[in-house]
Design a protein around this motif. Structure first.
Motif, PDB file in Angstrom:
ATOM      1  N   SER A 115       0.010  -2.013  19.801  1.00 51.38           N
ATOM      2  CA  SER A 115      -0.226  -1.810  21.225  1.00 51.38           C
ATOM      3  C   SER A 115      -0.588  -3.138  21.873  1.00 51.38           C
ATOM      4  CB  SER A 115      -1.350  -0.784  21.438  1.00 51.38           C
ATOM      5  OG  SER A 115      -1.540  -0.532  22.811  1.00 51.38           O
ATOM      6  N   PRO A 116       0.416  -4.000  22.109  1.00 52.10           N
ATOM      7  CA  PRO A 116       0.128  -5.290  22.762  1.00 52.10           C
ATOM      8  C   PRO A 116      -0.445  -5.067  24.155  1.00 52.10           C
ATOM      9  CG  PRO A 116       2.333  -5.251  21.797  1.00 52.10           C
ATOM     10  CD  PRO A 116       1.840  -3.849  21.791  1.00 52.10           C
ATOM     11  N   LYS A 117      -1.379  -5.916  24.523  1.00 54.28           N
ATOM     12  CA  LYS A 117      -2.091  -5.739  25.787  1.00 54.28           C
ATOM     13  C   LYS A 117      -1.462  -6.574  26.900  1.00 54.28           C
ATOM     14  CE  LYS A 117      -4.731  -3.238  23.263  1.00 54.28           C
ATOM     15  NZ  LYS A 117      -4.371  -1.815  23.134  1.00 54.28           N
ATOM     16  N   LEU A 118      -1.064  -5.890  27.959  1.00 52.40           N
ATOM     17  CA  LEU A 118      -0.481  -6.544  29.118  1.00 52.40           C
ATOM     18  C   LEU A 118      -1.579  -7.092  30.033  1.00 52.40           C
ATOM     19  CD1 LEU A 118       2.246  -3.852  29.916  1.00 52.40           C
ATOM     20  CD2 LEU A 118       2.486  -5.922  28.513  1.00 52.40           C
ATOM     21  N   LYS A 119      -1.153  -7.786  31.091  1.00 49.60           N
ATOM     22  CA  LYS A 119      -2.126  -8.349  32.028  1.00 49.60           C
ATOM     23  C   LYS A 119      -3.021  -7.288  32.646  1.00 49.60           C
ATOM     24  CE  LYS A 119       0.772 -12.299  33.326  1.00 49.60           C
ATOM     25  NZ  LYS A 119       1.559 -12.951  34.406  1.00 49.60           N
ATOM     26  N   ASN A 120      -2.508  -6.048  32.733  1.00 46.10           N
ATOM     27  CA  ASN A 120      -3.319  -4.988  33.335  1.00 46.10           C
ATOM     28  C   ASN A 120      -4.551  -4.643  32.507  1.00 46.10           C
ATOM     29  OD1 ASN A 120      -2.622  -2.994  31.295  1.00 46.10           O
ATOM     30  ND2 ASN A 120      -0.712  -2.602  32.370  1.00 46.10           N
ATOM     31  N   SER A 121      -4.621  -5.168  31.281  1.00 47.25           N
ATOM     32  CA  SER A 121      -5.768  -4.875  30.417  1.00 47.25           C
ATOM     33  C   SER A 121      -6.939  -5.822  30.635  1.00 47.25           C
ATOM     34  CB  SER A 121      -5.349  -4.954  28.947  1.00 47.25           C
ATOM     35  OG  SER A 121      -5.094  -6.302  28.562  1.00 47.25           O
ATOM     36  N   THR A 122      -6.690  -6.971  31.253  1.00 47.06           N
ATOM     37  CA  THR A 122      -7.721  -8.008  31.350  1.00 47.06           C
ATOM     38  C   THR A 122      -8.838  -7.591  32.288  1.00 47.06           C
ATOM     39  OG1 THR A 122      -6.069  -9.719  30.914  1.00 47.06           O
ATOM     40  CG2 THR A 122      -8.157 -10.428  31.894  1.00 47.06           C
ATOM     41  N   PRO A 123     -10.084  -7.583  31.808  1.00 43.27           N
ATOM     42  CA  PRO A 123     -11.211  -7.203  32.669  1.00 43.27           C
ATOM     43  C   PRO A 123     -11.572  -8.330  33.621  1.00 43.27           C
ATOM     44  CG  PRO A 123     -12.040  -7.913  30.546  1.00 43.27           C
ATOM     45  CD  PRO A 123     -10.523  -7.953  30.452  1.00 43.27           C
ATOM     46  N   ASP A 124     -12.283  -7.997  34.683  1.00 43.36           N
ATOM     47  CA  ASP A 124     -12.736  -9.057  35.585  1.00 43.36           C
ATOM     48  C   ASP A 124     -13.988  -9.714  35.020  1.00 43.36           C
ATOM     49  OD1 ASP A 124     -15.007  -7.476  36.354  1.00 43.36           O
ATOM     50  OD2 ASP A 124     -13.804  -6.495  37.893  1.00 43.36           O
ATOM     51  N   ALA A 125     -14.321 -10.875  35.573  1.00 42.03           N
ATOM     52  CA  ALA A 125     -15.436 -11.651  35.040  1.00 42.03           C
ATOM     53  C   ALA A 125     -16.760 -10.917  35.195  1.00 42.03           C
ATOM     54  CB  ALA A 125     -15.500 -13.010  35.728  1.00 42.03           C
TER      55      ALA A 125
END
Length: 232
Positions: A115-125
């Motif tokens: 399950s490769p993680k796309l940009k939509n997975s990145t949390p905010d700071a």
């Protein structure tokens, strides 16, 4: 090995959809996905330290031939290769659910569920602090994904939030390159969401994308049946 939970349910995602399986969820993860649905095994890892014999005994008690090693990220768990070898010795079919950021090594595996993680997975700071940059830097590893796909039966599962995610998927597939025996119908698109309403709202869009691009639509049946609850 730190284990979050061991339970018997049906496989709710992927090529083995609907197959009764025993899930061994390790605790701990090297990523921090914005939409993670098991934060108790990643963002705030919790669980019990268990030895391999105890885990095998728990799994054996369900009398079920399919076992899923999941997380969190099972590949960061100390002793995961030993556990997979012990399960193989029991005659079990082993699925490993992994983000594909760590090399497979010699792990025993009958289905690599990547399950490769796309940009939509990145949390905010604000949500993740320093984990944000670490997540973004490591979430996609095309060379490692290729190693997994070359080892044997595999599937690629992508959590999709919007049609804008498709170019990133295609770019990754191009980077990985052609793998003998791996075809586009083993690329699965799952709607992002942890409740039935959201999954049903996003499902038709993903179905259209699958029709257009030759991918496979991947529902999350366990959410439909049980909701977003532990042990399912």
């Amino acid at each position: 090995m730190r284990i979050s939970e061991i339970f018997h349910s049906i496989q709710g995602e992927g090529l083995l959809l609907g197959v009764p399986s025993v899930f061994v969820r390790t605790s701990g993860c090297n990523l921090r996905c914005r939409w993670c649905d098991t934060p108790y095994a990643s963002w705030n890892p919790e669980g019990k330290e268990m030895g391999i014999p105890e885990i095998i005994e728990r799994v054996r008690a369900y009398d079920c031939p399919h076992v899923v090693l999941t997380g969190g990220e099972p590949m960061v768990a100390s002793g995961i290769e030993t556990l997979s070898s012990a399960l193989r010795a029991e005659g079990m079919h082993i699925t490993i659910e992994t983000a594909g950021t760590l090399v497979p090594g010699e792990i025993a595996c009958d289905l690599a569920s990547l399950s490769p993680k796309l940009k939509n997975s990145t949390p905010d700071a604000e949500q993740a602090g320093p984990w944000r940059d670490r997540h973004e830097a490591t979430r996609l590893q095309p060379d490692i994904i290729r190693q997994w796909l070359e080892r044997g039966p595999s599937q690629l599962k992508f959590v999709v939030s919007a049609v804008e995610d498709l170019p990133e998927i295609e770019e990754l597939l191009n980077e990985v390159g052609a793998i003998p025996g791996f075809t586009r119908d083993k690329v699965l698109l799952m709607p992002e969401g942890t409740d039935v309403e959201t999954l049903r709202e996003r499902g038709p869009l993903l179905a259209e994308l699958c029709l257009e691009h030759g991918f496979r639509f991947a529902p999350r049946i366990h959410i439909e049946l049980f909701g977003n609850t532990r042990g399912t």
